[in-house]
Scaffold this motif. Sequence first.
Motif, PDB file in Angstrom:
ATOM      1  N   VAL A  37     109.607  85.729  87.862  1.00  0.00           N
ATOM      2  CA  VAL A  37     109.686  85.828  89.326  1.00  0.00           C
ATOM      3  C   VAL A  37     110.981  86.550  89.707  1.00  0.00           C
ATOM      4  CG1 VAL A  37     110.080  84.498  91.446  1.00  0.00           C
ATOM      5  CG2 VAL A  37     108.252  83.826  89.885  1.00  0.00           C
ATOM      6  N   TYR A  38     112.042  86.234  88.987  1.00  0.00           N
ATOM      7  CA  TYR A  38     113.358  86.825  89.230  1.00  0.00           C
ATOM      8  C   TYR A  38     113.299  88.348  89.161  1.00  0.00           C
ATOM      9  CZ  TYR A  38     118.513  86.436  89.108  1.00  0.00           C
ATOM     10  OH  TYR A  38     119.855  86.472  89.401  1.00  0.00           O
ATOM     11  N   TYR A  39     112.410  88.860  88.294  1.00  0.00           N
ATOM     12  CA  TYR A  39     112.311  90.302  88.096  1.00  0.00           C
ATOM     13  C   TYR A  39     111.117  90.938  88.797  1.00  0.00           C
ATOM     14  CZ  TYR A  39     116.207  90.260  84.880  1.00  0.00           C
ATOM     15  OH  TYR A  39     117.458  90.142  84.369  1.00  0.00           O
ATOM     16  N   ALA A  40     110.350  90.158  89.574  1.00  0.00           N
ATOM     17  CA  ALA A  40     109.147  90.703  90.224  1.00  0.00           C
ATOM     18  C   ALA A  40     109.532  91.579  91.410  1.00  0.00           C
ATOM     19  CB  ALA A  40     108.232  89.574  90.665  1.00  0.00           C
ATOM     20  N   ARG A  41     109.217  92.881  91.335  1.00  0.00           N
ATOM     21  CA  ARG A  41     109.457  93.792  92.460  1.00  0.00           C
ATOM     22  C   ARG A  41     108.280  93.644  93.407  1.00  0.00           C
ATOM     23  NH1 ARG A  41     113.348  97.827  90.862  1.00  0.00           N
ATOM     24  NH2 ARG A  41     113.450  98.350  93.046  1.00  0.00           N
ATOM     25  N   ILE A  42     108.589  93.265  94.640  1.00  0.00           N
ATOM     26  CA  ILE A  42     107.505  93.050  95.595  1.00  0.00           C
ATOM     27  C   ILE A  42     108.054  93.178  97.013  1.00  0.00           C
ATOM     28  CG2 ILE A  42     107.654  90.540  95.891  1.00  0.00           C
ATOM     29  CD1 ILE A  42     104.598  90.492  95.313  1.00  0.00           C
ATOM     30  N   GLY A  43     107.152  93.400  97.963  1.00  0.00           N
ATOM     31  CA  GLY A  43     107.556  93.459  99.356  1.00  0.00           C
ATOM     32  C   GLY A  43     107.840  94.876  99.812  1.00  0.00           C
ATOM     33  N   PRO A  44     107.978  95.046 101.150  1.00  0.00           N
ATOM     34  CA  PRO A  44     108.095  96.383 101.740  1.00  0.00           C
ATOM     35  C   PRO A  44     109.426  97.073 101.459  1.00  0.00           C
ATOM     36  CG  PRO A  44     108.313  94.706 103.423  1.00  0.00           C
ATOM     37  CD  PRO A  44     107.956  93.987 102.163  1.00  0.00           C
ATOM     38  N   TRP A  45     110.383  96.380 100.848  1.00  0.00           N
ATOM     39  CA  TRP A  45     111.631  97.043 100.476  1.00  0.00           C
ATOM     40  C   TRP A  45     111.828  97.018  98.951  1.00  0.00           C
ATOM     41  CZ3 TRP A  45     116.380  97.969 103.900  1.00  0.00           C
ATOM     42  CH2 TRP A  45     115.982  98.338 105.199  1.00  0.00           C
ATOM     43  N   ASP A  46     110.803  96.639  98.222  1.00  0.00           N
ATOM     44  CA  ASP A  46     110.802  96.725  96.754  1.00  0.00           C
ATOM     45  C   ASP A  46     111.866  95.894  96.037  1.00  0.00           C
ATOM     46  OD1 ASP A  46     108.694  98.682  96.650  1.00  0.00           O
ATOM     47  OD2 ASP A  46     110.149 100.157  97.314  1.00  0.00           O
ATOM     48  N   PHE A  47     112.367  94.852  96.671  1.00  0.00           N
ATOM     49  CA  PHE A  47     113.440  94.099  96.034  1.00  0.00           C
ATOM     50  C   PHE A  47     112.920  93.057  95.047  1.00  0.00           C
ATOM     51  CE2 PHE A  47     115.983  95.008 100.075  1.00  0.00           C
ATOM     52  CZ  PHE A  47     116.709  96.017  99.470  1.00  0.00           C
ATOM     53  N   ASN A  48     113.766  92.684  94.096  1.00  0.00           N
ATOM     54  CA  ASN A  48     113.590  91.450  93.348  1.00  0.00           C
ATOM     55  C   ASN A  48     114.948  90.748  93.320  1.00  0.00           C
ATOM     56  OD1 ASN A  48     115.063  92.874  91.456  1.00  0.00           O
ATOM     57  ND2 ASN A  48     113.420  93.013  89.952  1.00  0.00           N
ATOM     58  N   CYS A  49     115.001  89.548  92.768  1.00  0.00           N
ATOM     59  CA  CYS A  49     116.278  88.831  92.733  1.00  0.00           C
ATOM     60  C   CYS A  49     117.307  89.649  91.961  1.00  0.00           C
ATOM     61  CB  CYS A  49     116.116  87.468  92.065  1.00  0.00           C
ATOM     62  SG  CYS A  49     114.855  86.442  92.812  1.00  0.00           S
ATOM     63  N   ALA A  50     116.795  90.316  90.896  1.00  0.00           N
ATOM     64  CA  ALA A  50     117.683  91.054  90.005  1.00  0.00           C
ATOM     65  C   ALA A  50     118.296  92.287  90.658  1.00  0.00           C
ATOM     66  CB  ALA A  50     116.924  91.449  88.747  1.00  0.00           C
ATOM     67  N   THR A  51     117.710  92.767  91.770  1.00  0.00           N
ATOM     68  CA  THR A  51     118.304  93.908  92.456  1.00  0.00           C
ATOM     69  C   THR A  51     119.787  93.626  92.717  1.00  0.00           C
ATOM     70  OG1 THR A  51     116.199  94.308  93.579  1.00  0.00           O
ATOM     71  CG2 THR A  51     118.108  95.421  94.471  1.00  0.00           C
ATOM     72  N   CYS A  52     120.067  92.407  93.171  1.00  0.00           N
ATOM     73  CA  CYS A  52     121.452  92.061  93.487  1.00  0.00           C
ATOM     74  C   CYS A  52     122.113  91.243  92.377  1.00  0.00           C
ATOM     75  CB  CYS A  52     121.528  91.265  94.788  1.00  0.00           C
ATOM     76  SG  CYS A  52     121.144  92.240  96.250  1.00  0.00           S
ATOM     77  N   HIS A  53     121.354  90.355  91.740  1.00  0.00           N
ATOM     78  CA  HIS A  53     121.987  89.374  90.856  1.00  0.00           C
ATOM     79  C   HIS A  53     121.612  89.553  89.391  1.00  0.00           C
ATOM     80  CE1 HIS A  53     123.695  87.386  94.299  1.00  0.00           C
ATOM     81  NE2 HIS A  53     122.503  87.303  94.867  1.00  0.00           N
ATOM     82  N   ALA A  54     121.755  90.771  88.881  1.00  0.00           N
ATOM     83  CA  ALA A  54     121.594  91.026  87.450  1.00  0.00           C
ATOM     84  C   ALA A  54     122.432  92.242  87.100  1.00  0.00           C
ATOM     85  CB  ALA A  54     120.129  91.255  87.102  1.00  0.00           C
ATOM     86  N   GLY A  55     122.541  92.516  85.813  1.00  0.00           N
ATOM     87  CA  GLY A  55     123.294  93.693  85.383  1.00  0.00           C
ATOM     88  C   GLY A  55     124.681  93.346  84.891  1.00  0.00           C
ATOM     89  N   LYS A  56     125.132  94.132  83.938  1.00  0.00           N
ATOM     90  CA  LYS A  56     126.452  93.881  83.332  1.00  0.00           C
ATOM     91  C   LYS A  56     127.574  94.366  84.241  1.00  0.00           C
ATOM     92  CE  LYS A  56     125.663  92.410  78.924  1.00  0.00           C
ATOM     93  NZ  LYS A  56     124.854  91.271  79.431  1.00  0.00           N
ATOM     94  N   GLN A  57     127.269  95.440  85.004  1.00  0.00           N
ATOM     95  CA  GLN A  57     128.320  96.037  85.826  1.00  0.00           C
ATOM     96  C   GLN A  57     128.505  95.265  87.123  1.00  0.00           C
ATOM     97  OE1 GLN A  57     127.526 100.074  87.043  1.00  0.00           O
ATOM     98  NE2 GLN A  57     129.576 100.202  87.934  1.00  0.00           N
ATOM     99  N   GLU A  58     129.775  95.096  87.523  1.00  0.00           N
ATOM    100  CA  GLU A  58     130.055  94.349  88.739  1.00  0.00           C
ATOM    101  C   GLU A  58     129.899  95.257  89.955  1.00  0.00           C
ATOM    102  OE1 GLU A  58     133.428  91.599  88.306  1.00  0.00           O
ATOM    103  OE2 GLU A  58     133.909  92.229  90.343  1.00  0.00           O
ATOM    104  N   VAL A  59     129.072  94.825  90.942  1.00  0.00           N
ATOM    105  CA  VAL A  59     128.902  95.640  92.149  1.00  0.00           C
ATOM    106  C   VAL A  59     129.099  94.784  93.401  1.00  0.00           C
ATOM    107  CG1 VAL A  59     127.343  97.328  91.118  1.00  0.00           C
ATOM    108  CG2 VAL A  59     126.413  95.269  92.154  1.00  0.00           C
ATOM    109  N   ARG A  60     129.283  95.494  94.530  1.00  0.00           N
ATOM    110  CA  ARG A  60     129.455  94.818  95.808  1.00  0.00           C
ATOM    111  C   ARG A  60     128.362  95.234  96.774  1.00  0.00           C
ATOM    112  NH1 ARG A  60     133.194  96.931  98.450  1.00  0.00           N
ATOM    113  NH2 ARG A  60     134.091  98.410  96.973  1.00  0.00           N
TER     114      ARG A  60
END
Lengths: 279, 225
Positions: free
Chosen positions: A175-198
């Motif tokens: 579910v965390y990685y499911a891309r869905i919805g009119p803006w194509d987001f998943n949880c991982a869009t913001c809260h995954a990845g090794k690199q630190e982003v803002r």
Amino acid sequence: MKKKTLLVLFTAGAVAGGLLSTKALAQVEGELTPEQEMKLVQEYNRFLAEGINPGEVWYEVGKEAIKKYNLDKCDLGLGPGVFKGAMAQLPRYFADAGKVMDLETRVGWCLQKHAGMTQDQVLKFVRQCWGKTGNCVSEYDGIIMYLTMESNGQKINVNLKDPKVKRMYDVGRQVYYARIGPWDFNCATCHAGKQEVRIRATRLWSADRPGEAGNAVSIFPKYLVRWGLPMTMHYRYAECIRQMRWPEFMPHSDLAVALSTYLYGTANGTEIKAPGIGR
Amino acid sequence: MKKVALTAMTLLFLSGMAQSQQKKAQPQKKEAPVTQEEVIKVLTSGLSTDPRFVWKVQQDEAQRICSQYTSREAMPAQAVQKVIQLSQSGIRYPQWGIFWGDWREGKKIVDNPRGGRFASYGFSDSPTDRGGNCYACHLIEKGAPGGTMGPNLYQYGKKWNITKENMNSPEALERVRAVYNIIYNAWSAFPCSSMPRFGHNGAFSPEDVMNIVTFLLHPDSPVNK
């Protein structure tokens, strides 16, 4: 007894009321003027410096509410009314419900069973302060605050060896990685990845950087200075999902449990330190 | 003869071992792996069934492919190709085709953080809000605070050497088209990117996208000052 409740409510009200001037104009998220923003940061910094967390007020509110709603009969997995350390082993499988449940879902189940509420009444009870920006004290938030704080200092220990819990964890991860919805987001869009982003000025935590999921979930419910109330995990999910442009989130759903199982399972070993505090 | 017997015995022994291993494996009874249908079922179980918004949870094919991988690096070439093909084939252009739009109109959309969010408990955008909230992820105009999830777009037009003199050259207009494609459907250039497919999903009209491209590339735009 009644006097005490009143006193507690008064304290909570006064704390929240002090900030009302900041918030009254900010009916909608993200529409603070620079002056309001400054005031908010100052208030937040003052709380940090003085070690004050107004969220603790909700502990007493919850203690009373648990008696009022017969929740001392509620079994969080360690036996009816045994709350010390119960949060640390949630989510878990409950044979009486035939389901894996996290803390909030289980409390909802107990409210139906022991307080005679219908599902709709529970939903109303849960969301009574959602979208409010000041002077809102909810007994539900109190109950969740009380039950979580009873596990403060304990390490999160979700039993991923239980195949039912493990499956919910696996579903939650997907579910965390499911891309869905009119803006194509998943949880991982913001809260995954090794690199630190803002996102604007906010540094985002990532499930891929060790310890960060633990640090993020172990402090919920988290007191938010801008709203003057503690945000429970399910309210947090609802707000993320609103930002993701998905249809509105339903608390106590399997979706919530799947996310909790994945997040708290990933957070295993982190000490519970509720309430946290944020802007 | 002896050799044959030995081989036969070895074979028997091996097959016996295989059998015993099978027997051992059986009682464990591996659970079926989690399917995408199951994930979507759990996901939609937790979302409102308000008829105005059910269309939002209809996952399309590109979304389904992207959901299977934790990063673009983890995607097999075939999946990458498929997403690019699906995305490119759906791009629609304004009735004027490729042209320079109005950067002021583009700036309005870029600067506006509101659009598309709804919750019955409040904090909702209005249905006519159509901001892109671009600053959440990008740095764009000089000095304006922005996020770092996406690339820095300050002086984006300058980066591609677009000047007042050459802005209507075929090369410059080709650049306009390339940037148009990225904003209309980011996955046509960067499959499964974090960036929403604004045009594809209907958040912006083709004309909106053109104005945003103009804001980013036009020599008069504050982005390129």
